[in-house]
Scaffold this motif. Structure first.
Motif, PDB file in Angstrom:
ATOM      1  N   PHE A 281       0.833  -1.209   0.000  1.00  0.00           N
ATOM      2  CA  PHE A 281       0.000   0.000   0.000  1.00  0.00           C
ATOM      3  C   PHE A 281       0.864   1.253   0.000  1.00  0.00           C
ATOM      4  CE2 PHE A 281      -1.890   3.214   2.950  1.00  0.00           C
ATOM      5  CZ  PHE A 281      -2.811   3.742   2.060  1.00  0.00           C
ATOM      6  N   ARG A 282       1.890   1.271   0.838  1.00  0.00           N
ATOM      7  CA  ARG A 282       2.781   2.427   0.887  1.00  0.00           C
ATOM      8  C   ARG A 282       3.519   2.622  -0.432  1.00  0.00           C
ATOM      9  NH1 ARG A 282       5.788   2.610   6.787  1.00  0.00           N
ATOM     10  NH2 ARG A 282       4.005   2.012   8.087  1.00  0.00           N
ATOM     11  N   ALA A 283       3.812   1.508  -1.104  1.00  0.00           N
ATOM     12  CA  ALA A 283       4.528   1.585  -2.379  1.00  0.00           C
ATOM     13  C   ALA A 283       3.598   1.921  -3.539  1.00  0.00           C
ATOM     14  CB  ALA A 283       5.247   0.262  -2.650  1.00  0.00           C
ATOM     15  N   GLY A 284       2.309   2.057  -3.265  1.00  0.00           N
ATOM     16  CA  GLY A 284       1.357   2.398  -4.316  1.00  0.00           C
ATOM     17  C   GLY A 284       0.867   1.211  -5.115  1.00  0.00           C
ATOM     18  N   ASP A 285       1.198  -0.001  -4.673  1.00  0.00           N
ATOM     19  CA  ASP A 285       0.758  -1.215  -5.365  1.00  0.00           C
ATOM     20  C   ASP A 285      -0.514  -1.713  -4.681  1.00  0.00           C
ATOM     21  OD1 ASP A 285       0.430  -3.588  -6.684  1.00  0.00           O
ATOM     22  OD2 ASP A 285       2.466  -4.315  -6.355  1.00  0.00           O
ATOM     23  N   ASN A 286      -1.621  -1.058  -4.987  1.00  0.00           N
ATOM     24  CA  ASN A 286      -2.870  -1.360  -4.288  1.00  0.00           C
ATOM     25  C   ASN A 286      -3.396  -2.755  -4.585  1.00  0.00           C
ATOM     26  OD1 ASN A 286      -2.702   1.221  -3.288  1.00  0.00           O
ATOM     27  ND2 ASN A 286      -4.200   2.086  -4.697  1.00  0.00           N
ATOM     28  N   LYS A 287      -3.141  -3.242  -5.789  1.00  0.00           N
ATOM     29  CA  LYS A 287      -3.642  -4.569  -6.165  1.00  0.00           C
ATOM     30  C   LYS A 287      -3.033  -5.650  -5.269  1.00  0.00           C
ATOM     31  CE  LYS A 287      -3.924  -7.743 -10.105  1.00  0.00           C
ATOM     32  NZ  LYS A 287      -3.579  -7.950 -11.544  1.00  0.00           N
ATOM     33  N   ASN A 288      -1.711  -5.653  -5.126  1.00  0.00           N
ATOM     34  CA  ASN A 288      -1.061  -6.654  -4.278  1.00  0.00           C
ATOM     35  C   ASN A 288      -1.387  -6.429  -2.811  1.00  0.00           C
ATOM     36  OD1 ASN A 288       0.367  -8.575  -5.873  1.00  0.00           O
ATOM     37  ND2 ASN A 288       1.825  -6.978  -6.434  1.00  0.00           N
ATOM     38  N   SER A 289      -1.588  -5.175  -2.427  1.00  0.00           N
ATOM     39  CA  SER A 289      -1.959  -4.884  -1.045  1.00  0.00           C
ATOM     40  C   SER A 289      -3.295  -5.534  -0.701  1.00  0.00           C
ATOM     41  CB  SER A 289      -2.038  -3.372  -0.840  1.00  0.00           C
ATOM     42  OG  SER A 289      -2.418  -3.068   0.484  1.00  0.00           O
ATOM     43  N   VAL A 290      -4.270  -5.377  -1.573  1.00  0.00           N
ATOM     44  CA  VAL A 290      -5.590  -5.978  -1.340  1.00  0.00           C
ATOM     45  C   VAL A 290      -5.487  -7.497  -1.287  1.00  0.00           C
ATOM     46  CG1 VAL A 290      -7.868  -6.355  -2.369  1.00  0.00           C
ATOM     47  CG2 VAL A 290      -6.911  -4.048  -2.288  1.00  0.00           C
ATOM     48  N   LEU A 291      -4.684  -8.072  -2.163  1.00  0.00           N
ATOM     49  CA  LEU A 291      -4.517  -9.529  -2.189  1.00  0.00           C
ATOM     50  C   LEU A 291      -3.941 -10.048  -0.875  1.00  0.00           C
ATOM     51  CD1 LEU A 291      -3.167 -10.114  -5.825  1.00  0.00           C
ATOM     52  CD2 LEU A 291      -5.412 -10.760  -4.925  1.00  0.00           C
ATOM     53  N   ASP A 308      -8.375  -1.238   8.587  1.00  0.00           N
ATOM     54  CA  ASP A 308      -8.759   0.127   8.219  1.00  0.00           C
ATOM     55  C   ASP A 308      -8.173   0.509   6.869  1.00  0.00           C
ATOM     56  OD1 ASP A 308      -6.225  -0.007   9.282  1.00  0.00           O
ATOM     57  OD2 ASP A 308      -6.414   1.769  10.547  1.00  0.00           O
ATOM     58  N   VAL A 309      -6.925   0.109   6.630  1.00  0.00           N
ATOM     59  CA  VAL A 309      -6.298   0.367   5.324  1.00  0.00           C
ATOM     60  C   VAL A 309      -6.987  -0.456   4.239  1.00  0.00           C
ATOM     61  CG1 VAL A 309      -4.153   0.218   3.993  1.00  0.00           C
ATOM     62  CG2 VAL A 309      -4.086   0.937   6.388  1.00  0.00           C
ATOM     63  N   TYR A 310      -7.294  -1.706   4.571  1.00  0.00           N
ATOM     64  CA  TYR A 310      -7.986  -2.586   3.615  1.00  0.00           C
ATOM     65  C   TYR A 310      -9.335  -1.991   3.213  1.00  0.00           C
ATOM     66  CZ  TYR A 310     -10.302  -6.854   1.922  1.00  0.00           C
ATOM     67  OH  TYR A 310     -10.996  -7.779   1.172  1.00  0.00           O
ATOM     68  N   GLY A 311     -10.094  -1.518   4.202  1.00  0.00           N
ATOM     69  CA  GLY A 311     -11.390  -0.895   3.914  1.00  0.00           C
ATOM     70  C   GLY A 311     -11.239   0.346   3.058  1.00  0.00           C
ATOM     71  N   TYR A 312     -10.201   1.135   3.319  1.00  0.00           N
ATOM     72  CA  TYR A 312      -9.944   2.337   2.523  1.00  0.00           C
ATOM     73  C   TYR A 312      -9.662   1.968   1.063  1.00  0.00           C
ATOM     74  CZ  TYR A 312      -7.027   6.058   0.553  1.00  0.00           C
ATOM     75  OH  TYR A 312      -6.469   7.000  -0.273  1.00  0.00           O
ATOM     76  N   LEU A 313      -8.874   0.930   0.850  1.00  0.00           N
ATOM     77  CA  LEU A 313      -8.556   0.509  -0.527  1.00  0.00           C
ATOM     78  C   LEU A 313      -9.809   0.023  -1.254  1.00  0.00           C
ATOM     79  CD1 LEU A 313      -5.168  -1.354   0.063  1.00  0.00           C
ATOM     80  CD2 LEU A 313      -5.501   0.827  -1.094  1.00  0.00           C
ATOM     81  N   LEU A 314     -10.635  -0.739  -0.546  1.00  0.00           N
ATOM     82  CA  LEU A 314     -11.882  -1.210  -1.165  1.00  0.00           C
ATOM     83  C   LEU A 314     -12.784  -0.032  -1.522  1.00  0.00           C
ATOM     84  CD1 LEU A 314     -12.800  -4.303   1.081  1.00  0.00           C
ATOM     85  CD2 LEU A 314     -11.691  -4.308  -1.162  1.00  0.00           C
ATOM     86  N   ALA A 315     -12.846   0.957  -0.637  1.00  0.00           N
ATOM     87  CA  ALA A 315     -13.692   2.131  -0.894  1.00  0.00           C
ATOM     88  C   ALA A 315     -13.180   2.910  -2.100  1.00  0.00           C
ATOM     89  CB  ALA A 315     -13.728   3.023   0.342  1.00  0.00           C
ATOM     90  N   ARG A 316     -11.873   3.018  -2.224  1.00  0.00           N
ATOM     91  CA  ARG A 316     -11.296   3.734  -3.372  1.00  0.00           C
ATOM     92  C   ARG A 316     -11.623   3.035  -4.689  1.00  0.00           C
ATOM     93  NH1 ARG A 316      -5.327   5.859  -3.514  1.00  0.00           N
ATOM     94  NH2 ARG A 316      -6.163   6.250  -5.575  1.00  0.00           N
ATOM     95  N   GLU A 317     -11.726   1.715  -4.630  1.00  0.00           N
ATOM     96  CA  GLU A 317     -12.064   0.956  -5.830  1.00  0.00           C
ATOM     97  C   GLU A 317     -13.559   0.988  -6.130  1.00  0.00           C
ATOM     98  OE1 GLU A 317     -10.586  -2.997  -5.373  1.00  0.00           O
ATOM     99  OE2 GLU A 317      -8.472  -2.403  -5.464  1.00  0.00           O
ATOM    100  N   GLY A 318     -14.342   1.622  -5.265  1.00  0.00           N
ATOM    101  CA  GLY A 318     -15.779   1.697  -5.474  1.00  0.00           C
ATOM    102  C   GLY A 318     -16.542   0.487  -4.973  1.00  0.00           C
ATOM    103  N   ARG A 319     -15.886  -0.396  -4.223  1.00  0.00           N
ATOM    104  CA  ARG A 319     -16.542  -1.605  -3.717  1.00  0.00           C
ATOM    105  C   ARG A 319     -17.217  -1.301  -2.376  1.00  0.00           C
ATOM    106  NH1 ARG A 319     -11.663  -5.868  -4.128  1.00  0.00           N
ATOM    107  NH2 ARG A 319     -13.174  -7.141  -2.980  1.00  0.00           N
ATOM    108  N   LEU A 320     -18.191  -0.410  -2.422  1.00  0.00           N
ATOM    109  CA  LEU A 320     -18.793   0.080  -1.190  1.00  0.00           C
ATOM    110  C   LEU A 320     -19.601  -0.985  -0.457  1.00  0.00           C
ATOM    111  CD1 LEU A 320     -19.881   3.712  -2.153  1.00  0.00           C
ATOM    112  CD2 LEU A 320     -17.786   2.917  -1.066  1.00  0.00           C
TER     113      LEU A 320
END
Length: 598
Positions: A281-291, A308-320
């Protein structure tokens, strides 16, 4: 007086003294039996806190009404056990009051060389003379103060304990309190003292690394235990990995933790997976972070840390919907952690309910003032509500807690740009670039600020080209480069850039921008497809919806041609073709209605 009379007189005196001499105080219990204080102590040890609270309250009232009823040592014990029961009930102010009274009682007790006998309840067994530790009482007081957010008082009470008498948990609490107060030197000293006593205290190791102590120095403090205890050969690599984490070297930290995670004995460790997810997540690799977050969650369904970070990433992807489900699940696990509140706050924020997001972020901070994600959530909500100066305060606090997290700086710079403080934004972006190094993220952040000033447009272009050379798939760099190409009206170059970025990933923003570029070159049908894909990824993306609706209102050249054909058919009287055209128009109307519903 003759001897006979003397004997009679002596005998009479003995009888008199037996009848009228003061009786000695009766023991509270016969040898081998327990007194009431022993019962209170045993109930406390058994965890019967509510019972201890009731009984000790009654006994203390009895003692107040009759000071001779209990000895000073017994009253000290009663006060400590009563305070412990209040602490268990989370009545921290009341507990502090009783602990203070207990310490005062202990001070008076220490001045007395002998325990004063009481009228009926003095201690008689060796067990009853084992008084609660004064140091433990002070530690409990410090815990109360931390729960009350009175860190200065907590430090003061622990500082009063002589260094030689401090236990590892006291040093650990002191180290954390010093760190929170910004007192790095005493914090380092306390952490080192913890490691001296407990060389496998891993959280103390992380504390030292976070205070910029060199990894090699920290590793040297654990060398003896690594060499003498079997199966600890991984510890030096673990220390090395987290040294990289705290210096902001994300790529080397990821590689080192991956090497640890691949070892058979540490495979599928939830903590390592959570650290990997956070690093991606810090490196900007959101896909691998979510995995990685999903993998950790599957291994431990009750995992809270990092969610909390995981939820933020899901929200950014629109997976509300997924965010909402995650929040409900976390609340069922515990509502006393910040993470469930942050996740729910992310759902509200990306649903544009900023007031609710602000409340949820504040609640999370109340539960954990060190929650970086809660500070970022509240700061973002304040910024979007126009309260920029308040938002700046929260982003600065997030930076203090996590100086290696780029998203903290991004939030602050966005606030500066929102308030037209371009100079402050430029200074901050340059500092981040120098501190965290020249990587795709810092280059893009600096370019973002440069784009705000017409004088530095060329510099922004150079920085973005460097960022995309390092990471061609970095979405933020692609978006900013596309924005620059749009300003220059180089739509074909922008389309090529976006198609290349979308070759190995799918992102709502990239599909929407590609749709905008395709509209600019009159590729309406493919633009409509891109908007549809964007909406399928994030149904709440307002800009994609607006782009699609704008296309529906505007007449494309294809539609104009179809209308001309209809006019020609009406003039020629070809009814069959006309009916077919009506059918096609009805089909388009249905599609327009469907798009409007999205």
């Amino acid at each position: 007086m003759d001897p006979g009379e003397a004997a009679i007189l002596e005998s009479s005196l003995r009888i008199f003294y037996r009848l009228f001499a003061p009786l000695p105080p009766l023991p509270a219990a016969l040898p081998g039996r327990m007194n009431v204080i022993d019962h209170v102590r045993d109930m406390a040890a058994a965890g019967l806190h509510s019972n201890v609270r009731l009984l000790s309250s009654l006994l203390l009232t009895m003692s107040n009404n009759n000071p001779e009823l209990f000895s000073p040592s017994q009253k000290y014990q009663l006060l400590v056990y009563h305070a412990d029961s209040l602490f268990h009930d989370k009545e921290y102010r009341n507990a502090v009051s009783k602990y203070t009274m207990a310490l005062q009682q202990k001070k008076a007790l220490s001045k007395t060389s002998k325990v004063r006998p009481s009228t009926g309840n003095s201690a008689s067994t060796p067990q009853s003379q084992c008084l609660p530790s004064e140091i433990e009482v002070k530690y409990k007081m410090a815990e109360c103060y931390t729960m009350l957010k009175q860190d200065k008082d907590a430090i003061a009470i622990l500082d009063g304990i002589p260094s030689r008498q401090r236990t590892p948990k006291i040093n650990m609490m002191l180290a954390n309190l010093y760190k929170k107060a910004g007192q790095e030197r005493p914090s380092v000293t306390s952490y080192k003292e913890v490691l001296r006593q407990c060389p496998l205290a891993l959280d103390a190791i992380l504390g030292l690394l976070s205070l910029s102590v060199k990894g090699a120095e920290v590793a040297s403090m654990t060398m003896n235990v690594i060499q003498t205890v079997p199966n600890l050969d991984w510890l030096s690599v673990w220390i090395k990995a987290y040294a990289f984490v705290h210096t902001g070297d994300n790529s080397r930290a990821i590689n080192t933790i991956c090497s640890l995670e691949k070892k058979s004995l540490l495979r599928d460790n939830v903590d390592l997976l959570g650290s990997l997810a956070d690093l991606y997540f810090r490196a900007g690799d959101n896909k691998n972070s979510v995995l990685k977050f999903e993998q950790a969650q599957m291994l431990d369904p009750y995992l809270i840390k990092g969610m909390d970070v995981y939820g933020y990433l899901l929200a950014r992807e629109g997976r509300l919907e997924d965010v909402e489900n995650l929040g409900c699940r976390l609340f069922n696990i515990s509502d006393q952690h910040a993470e469930p509140w942050v996740v729910s706050g992310c759902h509200s924020f990306y649903s544009k309910r900023y007031s609710r997001a602000l409340y949820l972020g504040a609640k999370a901070i109340q539960l954990n003032s060190n929650s970086v994600q809660a500070l970022l959530l509240k700061g973002a909500a304040l910024r979007n509500m126009g309260r920029v100066q308040e938002a700046i305060i929260h982003f600065r606090e997030a930076i203090r807690l996590a100086p290696c997290r780029l998203d903290c700086y991004e939030g602050l710079i966005e606030c500066y740009l929102a308030s037209n403080s371009i100079r402050e934004a430029m200074v901050m972006a340059n500092n981040v670039y120098k501190t965290l190094g020249a990587n795709a993220q810092t280059l893009t952040l600096l370019a973002t600020v440069c784009l705000e000033d017409p004088v530095t447009q060329e510099k922004a272009k150079t920085l973005l080209d460097k960022a995309l050379t390092q990471r061609p798939d970095y979405i933020k760099a692609v978006v900013k480069k596309a924005e620059l190409l749009s300003r220059e009206q180089k739509y074909e170059d922008g389309i090529a850039l976006l198609r290349n970025a979308l070759a190995n990933q799918s992102d709502c923003v990239l599909h929407r921008i590609l749709g905008d570029f395709l509209v600019a070159v009159n590729e309406y049908q493919e633009a409509m497809d891109q908007y549809s894909i964007a909406l399928s990824l994030d149904p709440n993306d307002q800009k994609s919806l607006e782009g699609m609706q704008k296309m529906e209102k505007e007449e494309s050249p294809t539609d104009a041609t179809q209308e001309e054909d209809v006019d020609d058919m009406e003039g020629s009287g070809e009814e069959g073709d006309l009916e077919g055209s009506d059918s096609e128009a009805a089909q388009w109307a249905d599609q327009e209605q469907w798009f409007g519903m999205q």
